[in-house]
Design a protein around this motif. Structure first.
Motif, short mmCIF file in Angstrom:
data_model
loop_
_atom_site.label_atom_id
_atom_site.label_comp_id
_atom_site.label_asym_id
_atom_site.label_seq_id
_atom_site.Cartn_x
_atom_site.Cartn_y
_atom_site.Cartn_z
N VAL A 53 -27.23 40.57 -61.55
CA VAL A 53 -27.79 40.43 -62.89
C VAL A 53 -29.11 41.19 -62.86
CG1 VAL A 53 -28.67 38.88 -64.66
CG2 VAL A 53 -26.70 38.19 -63.28
N VAL A 54 -29.26 42.16 -63.76
CA VAL A 54 -30.48 42.96 -63.82
C VAL A 54 -31.07 42.84 -65.23
CG1 VAL A 54 -31.50 45.24 -63.53
CG2 VAL A 54 -29.54 44.57 -62.12
N ILE A 55 -32.35 42.46 -65.29
CA ILE A 55 -33.01 42.28 -66.58
C ILE A 55 -34.31 43.09 -66.57
CG2 ILE A 55 -33.94 40.61 -68.23
CD1 ILE A 55 -32.26 38.47 -66.76
N TYR A 56 -34.43 44.02 -67.51
CA TYR A 56 -35.63 44.84 -67.63
C TYR A 56 -36.63 44.12 -68.53
CZ TYR A 56 -33.63 48.74 -65.11
OH TYR A 56 -33.11 49.54 -64.12
N ILE A 57 -37.73 43.67 -67.91
CA ILE A 57 -38.74 42.86 -68.58
C ILE A 57 -39.91 43.74 -69.03
CG2 ILE A 57 -40.37 40.95 -68.26
CD1 ILE A 57 -37.56 39.96 -68.20
N LYS A 58 -40.43 43.48 -70.20
CA LYS A 58 -41.63 44.18 -70.65
C LYS A 58 -42.80 43.82 -69.74
CE LYS A 58 -40.16 44.30 -75.48
NZ LYS A 58 -40.40 43.84 -76.87
N GLN A 59 -43.60 44.82 -69.39
CA GLN A 59 -44.69 44.61 -68.44
C GLN A 59 -45.66 43.54 -68.94
OE1 GLN A 59 -46.50 48.32 -67.31
NE2 GLN A 59 -44.88 48.72 -65.83
N GLY A 60 -45.90 42.53 -68.07
CA GLY A 60 -46.83 41.46 -68.39
C GLY A 60 -46.29 40.39 -69.31
N ALA A 61 -45.02 40.49 -69.69
CA ALA A 61 -44.46 39.52 -70.66
C ALA A 61 -44.23 38.15 -70.04
CB ALA A 61 -43.16 40.05 -71.24
N ILE A 62 -43.98 38.09 -68.73
CA ILE A 62 -43.75 36.81 -68.05
C ILE A 62 -44.48 36.85 -66.71
CG2 ILE A 62 -41.47 36.51 -69.12
CD1 ILE A 62 -40.26 37.26 -66.37
N ASP A 63 -44.58 35.67 -66.10
CA ASP A 63 -45.11 35.57 -64.74
C ASP A 63 -43.94 35.63 -63.77
OD1 ASP A 63 -46.28 35.01 -62.33
OD2 ASP A 63 -47.30 33.18 -63.00
N LEU A 64 -43.79 36.78 -63.10
CA LEU A 64 -42.64 36.97 -62.21
C LEU A 64 -42.66 35.99 -61.03
CD1 LEU A 64 -42.37 40.87 -62.01
CD2 LEU A 64 -40.79 39.30 -63.14
N LYS A 65 -43.82 35.46 -60.68
CA LYS A 65 -43.91 34.58 -59.51
C LYS A 65 -43.37 33.19 -59.78
CE LYS A 65 -47.78 36.89 -57.26
NZ LYS A 65 -49.16 36.74 -56.72
N LYS A 66 -43.26 32.83 -61.05
CA LYS A 66 -42.71 31.50 -61.38
C LYS A 66 -42.04 31.55 -62.76
CE LYS A 66 -47.30 29.85 -62.80
NZ LYS A 66 -48.25 28.72 -62.75
N PHE A 67 -40.82 32.05 -62.75
CA PHE A 67 -40.06 32.19 -63.99
C PHE A 67 -38.82 31.31 -63.93
CE2 PHE A 67 -36.78 34.31 -66.60
CZ PHE A 67 -37.42 34.21 -67.83
N ALA A 68 -38.58 30.55 -64.99
CA ALA A 68 -37.40 29.66 -65.06
C ALA A 68 -36.25 30.42 -65.70
CB ALA A 68 -37.75 28.41 -65.87
N PHE A 69 -35.42 30.98 -64.89
CA PHE A 69 -34.28 31.77 -65.35
C PHE A 69 -33.13 30.85 -65.76
CE2 PHE A 69 -30.36 34.18 -63.89
CZ PHE A 69 -30.30 34.99 -65.01
N GLU A 70 -32.65 31.01 -67.00
CA GLU A 70 -31.57 30.18 -67.52
C GLU A 70 -30.33 31.01 -67.76
OE1 GLU A 70 -32.92 28.23 -71.02
OE2 GLU A 70 -34.42 26.99 -69.97
N PHE A 71 -29.16 30.43 -67.43
CA PHE A 71 -27.91 31.17 -67.57
C PHE A 71 -26.75 30.21 -67.77
CE2 PHE A 71 -29.17 30.56 -63.17
CZ PHE A 71 -28.07 29.92 -62.61
#
Length: 376
Positions: A53-71
């Motif tokens: 699963v690959v998701i292109y995130i806008k720079q600075g839009a989320i905190d990559l160190k603690k993100f709650a990924f839902e699926f």
């Protein structure tokens, strides 16, 4: 005597029916089928294939160190880690999905990426499917593994037999010094026969191919190709090295011989993903997508620029041949919107030019190495 035993008949019927009624079979699938990420934080729709699963995130839009990924999973399946749990996405995170019946597991690697598709490709990085042995290529950018390359290998696996090897598949790697321009490996593509099963569904050949984008295959007849991923540069020229040897006999989707010589295909397409998603063209038949398809990858009204190698027949000599192709611009572009990831790039290699319609010659071979997109 006969009448005294009639009361046994209803009981016998009930026992018979109970023996016929079995518990509903539990689901055997172990898939991530969709993801829940706000549109406001992503550059393009999430990419889900058979392994990643690959998701292109806008720079600075989320905190990559603690993100709650839902699926969402196939019914009854469970995953470790669970959907919604906070994870550190500064590197790809592995999710092990187990089917409802507990018999099947699949590991997905989920990547959240803030960077663009790179501009240099040397085909040094690849892995291998543990069960079916086909290889897949990836890139590493800023320490992150990007699963941006896709091929028809996962679809070909349905016809590859019980004990396939890497060489069984259309998309491979080679370390033959004759073909390696830089590093230790080059991309090796060979058009293969799909055998009896492929011929049965009018897909008798599988062209060796590799492209930037994604492919999802559920069966030999359910294969979806999506070309293109976010790119924040303006392409100027497309270059690299290749060698091509066409196979002996071209056949079409019906398995009939066609009196032509096979050709390869090498091209790159720069297109307006946002306009495509909005469906602003009069002839748009599928607004809402952010990718090009087999039907429009070379002629979509949203293409801004395209670079295509013209010499697609047999190459001279035993070694590799250099190509340098300028991007032909068909539309204006906005530089600020390039920086903001409005546009996508697709790079495509195929051992049979008409492989998308299942026409080609078994044995056609295309080797490619040291490819670059020069930008301005």
């Amino acid at each position: 005597m006969i009448y005294s035993k009639l009361w046994l008949i209803p009981i016998g019927i009930l026992l018979f029916l109970s023996s016929c009624i079995k518990d509903e079979a539990k689901n055997m699938e172990a898939d991530i089928v969709s993801v829940n990420v706000p549109d406001s934080v992503i550059n393009t729709k999430p990419i889900i294939n058979n392994r990643n699963v690959v998701i292109y995130i806008k720079q600075g839009a989320i905190d990559l160190k603690k993100f709650a990924f839902e699926f969402e999973l196939t019914p009854g399946a469970v995953s470790v880690p669970a959907s919604g749990s906070e994870q550190d996405f500064t590197a790809p995170v592995a999710y092990e999905v187990t089917s409802e019946d507990g018999k099947f597991t699949k590991t997905y690697h989920v990547s959240l990426i803030e960077s663009s598709v790179p501009s240099n490709f040397d085909f040094e990085l690849f892995g291998q499917d543990e069960k079916k042995k086909w290889i897949y290529f990836y890139e590493e950018v800023e320490g992150m593994q990007q699963s941006l390359w896709a091929s028809g290998n996962s679809g070909f696996a349905f016809t590859a037999g019980n004990n396939p090897t890497e060489q069984s598949y259309p998309t491979q790697s080679t370390s033959d010094a004759k073909y390696v321009v830089s590093g230790e490996h080059a991309l090796y593509l060979e058009t293969k026969s799909t055998g009896f099963l492929g011929g049965l569904v009018k897909k008798p050949i599988a062209a060796g191919n590799l492209f930037i984008g994604s492919l999802f295959s559920k069966s030999i007849v359910e294969i979806e190709t999506r070309f293109g991923l976010p790119y924040n540069k303006v392409p100027e020229t497309f270059e690299g090295f290749y060698k091509y040897e066409p196979g002996a006999k071209v056949i079409n989707a019906q398995g009939q011989t066609v009196d032509v010589t096979d050709e390869c295909d090498i091209y790159a397409v720069f297109y307006d993903r946002v306009a495509l998603m909005k469906g602003t063209a009069n002839d748009d038949v599928n607004p809402g997508r952010t990718w090009l398809t087999d039907a429009d990858v070379k002629n979509s009204p949203y293409i801004v620029a395209i670079a295509q190698v013209k010499e697609t027949g047999k190459t001279d000599g035993d070694g590799m041949v250099k190509f340098t192709v300028p991007f032909e611009f068909k539309k204006e572009f906005n530089r600020a919107e390039v920086d903001a990831f409005r546009y996508n790039i697709a790079v495509v290699f195929s051992a049979s030019k008409n492989g998308a319609v299942f026409q080609g010659a078994v044995g056609s071979k295309l080797i490619v190495d040291n490819v670059k997109i020069n930008t301005k």
